[in-house]
Design a protein around this motif. Sequence first.
Motif, short mmCIF file in Angstrom:
data_model
loop_
_atom_site.label_atom_id
_atom_site.label_comp_id
_atom_site.label_asym_id
_atom_site.label_seq_id
_atom_site.Cartn_x
_atom_site.Cartn_y
_atom_site.Cartn_z
N THR A 36 27.03 0.74 -41.38
CA THR A 36 27.14 2.19 -41.28
C THR A 36 27.37 2.64 -39.83
OG1 THR A 36 24.75 2.54 -40.95
CG2 THR A 36 25.56 2.44 -43.23
N ALA A 37 27.61 1.70 -38.91
CA ALA A 37 27.76 2.02 -37.49
C ALA A 37 29.19 2.43 -37.17
CB ALA A 37 27.36 0.82 -36.62
N LEU A 38 29.39 3.71 -36.88
CA LEU A 38 30.70 4.23 -36.51
C LEU A 38 31.09 3.77 -35.11
CD1 LEU A 38 30.75 7.96 -37.66
CD2 LEU A 38 32.61 6.34 -38.03
N TYR A 39 32.40 3.72 -34.86
CA TYR A 39 32.89 3.49 -33.51
C TYR A 39 32.48 4.67 -32.65
CZ TYR A 39 36.26 3.54 -29.66
OH TYR A 39 36.85 3.60 -28.43
N ALA A 44 30.68 7.38 -25.28
CA ALA A 44 29.30 7.14 -25.71
C ALA A 44 28.64 5.98 -24.97
CB ALA A 44 29.27 6.85 -27.21
N ARG A 45 29.35 5.37 -24.03
CA ARG A 45 28.82 4.19 -23.35
C ARG A 45 27.49 4.46 -22.67
NH1 ARG A 45 34.23 1.88 -20.32
NH2 ARG A 45 35.27 1.07 -22.17
N LYS A 46 27.29 5.67 -22.20
CA LYS A 46 26.09 5.96 -21.42
C LYS A 46 24.95 6.51 -22.28
CE LYS A 46 28.97 6.94 -17.38
NZ LYS A 46 29.38 7.94 -16.37
N GLY A 51 19.62 3.71 -30.40
CA GLY A 51 18.40 4.47 -30.63
C GLY A 51 18.58 5.65 -31.56
N ASP A 52 19.74 5.78 -32.17
CA ASP A 52 20.02 6.91 -33.03
C ASP A 52 19.11 6.89 -34.26
OD1 ASP A 52 21.37 9.20 -33.52
OD2 ASP A 52 23.09 8.28 -34.49
N SER A 434 30.88 -4.54 -29.92
CA SER A 434 29.69 -4.17 -29.16
C SER A 434 28.56 -3.73 -30.09
CB SER A 434 30.03 -3.03 -28.19
OG SER A 434 28.86 -2.48 -27.62
N ALA A 435 27.35 -4.18 -29.78
CA ALA A 435 26.18 -3.81 -30.59
C ALA A 435 25.91 -2.32 -30.52
CB ALA A 435 24.95 -4.59 -30.12
N SER A 436 26.10 -1.71 -29.36
CA SER A 436 25.68 -0.33 -29.16
C SER A 436 26.73 0.70 -29.55
CB SER A 436 25.27 -0.11 -27.71
OG SER A 436 26.31 -0.48 -26.83
N THR A 437 27.96 0.52 -29.09
CA THR A 437 28.99 1.54 -29.30
C THR A 437 30.11 1.09 -30.23
OG1 THR A 437 30.17 0.79 -27.33
CG2 THR A 437 28.55 2.54 -27.04
#
Length: 482
Positions: A36-39, A44-46, A51-52, A434-437
Amino acid sequence: MAQTFPDHFLWGGATAANQLEGAYLEDGKGWSTADTALYMGKDARKTMSLGDKMTKDRVLQAMEDQSGHYPKRHGIDFYHRYEEDIALMAEMGFKTFRLSISWPRIFPNGDDVQPNEAGLAFYDRVFDTCLKYGIEPLVTISHYEFPLQLALKKNGWLSRDTIDYFVHYAETLFERYKDKVKYWLTFNEINIIGMTGYLSGGILADGIEHMLEAQYQAGHHQFVASALVVQKCHEIIPNAQIGCMLARMEAYPETCNPKDVLASVNADEMNFFYTDVQIRGEYPSYMQKFFAEHAIEIKFEPQDKDILKQGTVDFLSFSYYMSMVVGESQQEETNGNLFGSKVNPYLQASDWGWQIDPIGLRTTMKKMYQRYNVPLFIVENGLGAEDVVTDDQKIHDFYRIDYLRSHIEQIALAIEEGVEIMGYTPWGCIDLVSASTSEMSKRYGFIYVDLDDDGEGTLERLRKDSFYWYQKVIATNGADLS
């Protein structure tokens, strides 16, 4: 550099299923939280999407969304290209390959009684390919993805029922792969569940009034599950080793002001809380004050203390990318560090703002080994950067070589100082999402994958300059870092 690394040192690289496999609903796999993780994009890198806080409505919308860009659903197509990718790792000389297993690929709903045979067979093929080349699989059982149906039905690790589902899942893996895998990790970076509560914990924000308490309660359930799984692993695969995994950042005091020094000690305690439980088998006394100050009450079952004491891990694995600075000043924080940190004027930073500190790696290895006296395993370390492919299909990533060289030099010095280190698996040995973004442009690999942030590309694999450099490092067992 003189011969320092032991002959059995495990050189390799690290990945995660949700960031490279793709085939997100293929061959019976169920939905995971990572699907469910959108690009998020460069803007959004910073802000770090890990943590969403997710709600049930947002999850259902993502499941129905067929037009949005969800890169982790497709990864780099390792599911169909694993033979080619592992062959490239073997060409580099890998001794080990760290990968994770997707829980919903084995149990699509998380709580199924019978496993999905197609999912089990896929990892059989992956492990067989590794072993054909003499590569030892290093397997993470839970790495930043969680069966989505368990999140919707049970609110993930907030439910104590999830412990039993996880133990059943892990026991299934041990029975199936007991002759193929002898190195295991329970939870990836267990200490940042506050950032990955949904992604790794399946926690939905609906109706939760005290999120901090919920995160620590979920963490307690993971502690108990980890301890039970460690015991199962030792029973089923007596010659196996199973470890914990910590996201580690060395925290320096900003000044010699005693208040700043105390702040660094406190930061260490909050980081080491997780390994204190998993290695020493009990909650440390210093957490009592923290829980009281934040009105946190952890629900223990009567048997939990014995379970934690009996299920301690065999080794401590950790990720290390950066150090941080803590103190009382109002100095502006860096933009890119995984955790908030003041700027360290003695360090350079990556394009993502991560402060590069190889000596900090040596410092933290010495500190952890003195604290726990168990073997250490560096299972993530690396430089995320935007690589450029030249007209002749080359990638001259000297900056990555410089980063890795400086860190490996400090590992060698730590070994000379008596620290026992099992191996080194730089993160993202092949470019992945990328795990985060969910970017592709933040690349870590020795192997370039032709895929851009929009999901366009041929998926062709190219060897970077760092590929040949790391090949030489492994061939000389760390003696030649030139």
